[in-house]
Motif scaffolding. Sequence first.
Motif, PDB file in Angstrom:
ATOM      1  N   THR A  60      -2.711  39.098  19.520  1.00 37.85           N
ATOM      2  CA  THR A  60      -2.783  39.138  20.861  1.00 37.85           C
ATOM      3  C   THR A  60      -3.848  38.264  21.592  1.00 37.85           C
ATOM      4  O   THR A  60      -4.691  37.444  20.422  1.00 37.85           O
ATOM      5  N   SER A  61      -3.877  37.832  22.608  1.00 40.92           N
ATOM      6  CA  SER A  61      -4.990  37.018  22.412  1.00 40.92           C
ATOM      7  C   SER A  61      -6.729  37.352  22.429  1.00 40.92           C
ATOM      8  O   SER A  61      -6.762  38.546  22.035  1.00 40.92           O
ATOM      9  N   PHE A  62      -7.537  37.182  22.408  1.00 39.59           N
ATOM     10  CA  PHE A  62      -8.548  36.616  21.624  1.00 39.59           C
ATOM     11  C   PHE A  62      -8.785  37.284  19.590  1.00 39.59           C
ATOM     12  O   PHE A  62     -10.257  36.996  19.214  1.00 39.59           O
ATOM     13  N   THR A  63      -7.920  36.517  19.793  1.00 39.94           N
ATOM     14  CA  THR A  63      -7.542  37.097  17.700  1.00 39.94           C
ATOM     15  C   THR A  63      -8.151  35.574  17.611  1.00 39.94           C
ATOM     16  O   THR A  63      -7.573  34.762  17.576  1.00 39.94           O
ATOM     17  N   GLN A  64      -9.007  35.241  16.011  1.00 39.94           N
ATOM     18  CA  GLN A  64      -9.678  34.316  15.650  1.00 39.94           C
ATOM     19  C   GLN A  64      -8.724  33.804  14.504  1.00 39.94           C
ATOM     20  O   GLN A  64      -8.261  34.829  13.620  1.00 39.94           O
ATOM     21  N   LEU A  65      -8.637  32.876  14.525  1.00 40.75           N
ATOM     22  CA  LEU A  65      -7.235  32.416  13.865  1.00 40.75           C
ATOM     23  C   LEU A  65      -8.099  32.176  11.807  1.00 40.75           C
ATOM     24  O   LEU A  65      -9.295  32.113  12.246  1.00 40.75           O
ATOM     25  N   THR A  92      -7.943  25.610  12.881  1.00 34.15           N
ATOM     26  CA  THR A  92      -8.066  27.246  12.390  1.00 34.15           C
ATOM     27  C   THR A  92      -8.795  28.354  12.721  1.00 34.15           C
ATOM     28  O   THR A  92      -8.860  29.208  12.432  1.00 34.15           O
ATOM     29  N   SER A  93      -9.724  27.731  13.584  1.00 30.50           N
ATOM     30  CA  SER A  93     -11.498  28.752  13.273  1.00 30.50           C
ATOM     31  C   SER A  93     -11.468  29.074  15.016  1.00 30.50           C
ATOM     32  O   SER A  93     -11.806  29.419  15.414  1.00 30.50           O
ATOM     33  N   TRP A  94     -10.500  28.288  15.959  1.00 31.71           N
ATOM     34  CA  TRP A  94     -10.077  28.656  16.710  1.00 31.71           C
ATOM     35  C   TRP A  94      -9.147  30.229  17.510  1.00 31.71           C
ATOM     36  O   TRP A  94      -9.208  30.860  16.448  1.00 31.71           O
ATOM     37  N   PHE A  95      -9.551  30.320  18.734  1.00 31.27           N
ATOM     38  CA  PHE A  95      -8.258  31.963  19.472  1.00 31.27           C
ATOM     39  C   PHE A  95      -8.062  31.755  19.607  1.00 31.27           C
ATOM     40  O   PHE A  95      -7.180  30.832  20.709  1.00 31.27           O
ATOM     41  N   ILE A  96      -6.847  32.821  19.548  1.00 30.50           N
ATOM     42  CA  ILE A  96      -5.503  33.156  19.761  1.00 30.50           C
ATOM     43  C   ILE A  96      -5.582  33.388  22.235  1.00 30.50           C
ATOM     44  O   ILE A  96      -6.498  33.591  22.230  1.00 30.50           O
ATOM     45  N   SER A  97      -4.905  32.541  22.879  1.00 34.92           N
ATOM     46  CA  SER A  97      -5.261  32.295  24.435  1.00 34.92           C
ATOM     47  C   SER A  97      -3.674  33.459  24.646  1.00 34.92           C
ATOM     48  O   SER A  97      -4.561  33.928  25.784  1.00 34.92           O
ATOM     49  N   LYS A  98      -2.727  33.406  24.033  1.00 31.92           N
ATOM     50  CA  LYS A  98      -1.438  34.466  24.781  1.00 31.92           C
ATOM     51  C   LYS A  98      -0.862  35.144  23.311  1.00 31.92           C
ATOM     52  O   LYS A  98      -1.091  34.533  22.197  1.00 31.92           O
TER      53      LYS A  98
END
Length: 209
Positions: A60-65, A92-98
């Motif tokens: 989901t959104s806001f999940t950190q990779l 790989t340390s970013w966040f899911i946006s969609k």
Amino acid sequence: MAMLMRKRNRKVKLASRIGSRRNRLLLFSIFSLLIAAVWVSGVGNQNPGDQYLIATSDLTSFTQLSEAISTTVSVSLGDQKHKYIPADSKMTSWFISKPVRAGELIPVSAVVPEVQSSCVAMKLNLGMSLNSGIHKGDLLNVWAADSSVSNGTIPVQILTASELLNSATATDALSQNVQTIELCVSPAEVRSVVNAIAQKQVVIAVLAR
């Protein structure tokens, strides 16, 4: 003499057949070895592809990779390789946006360096469980109504296209299964959700179309 000559001819023909069979076996063996050599050479030179990240569960959104929610797969993407996240990428340390479904390659377009949203994560108990085809990351419309039908009230939509962040089912004091969902609620809709919780209204969530 004629009989002797015929016997000699038979021997000559028999010897000729044996020799021909040996030659065929030899040629067959050589041909088989050549095929095996070509196949082994082809496998050894085959390009295994690059390593990319895939989701191990619905994201989901806001999940950190992280390694906990992703794994790597070797695949050749050709001209499409720039659209997906390589395993050795700094993203790989970013966040899911969609949302990204389990088993899908994680697109570059689905991540951001930091969380960029003003929505609030809120939990609601449902009066009816979600459809089994609904996944985390799906958008839901949520309706609420008073539990007492004597009031004659009609259901009111309190959330529109809110992302499902999580869901869980537990047993209440009456030994009934109650499903709780966590949704991304916009600031403008928080008041409606709080009112539904305070009034202990029956809440139903359906997939947004």
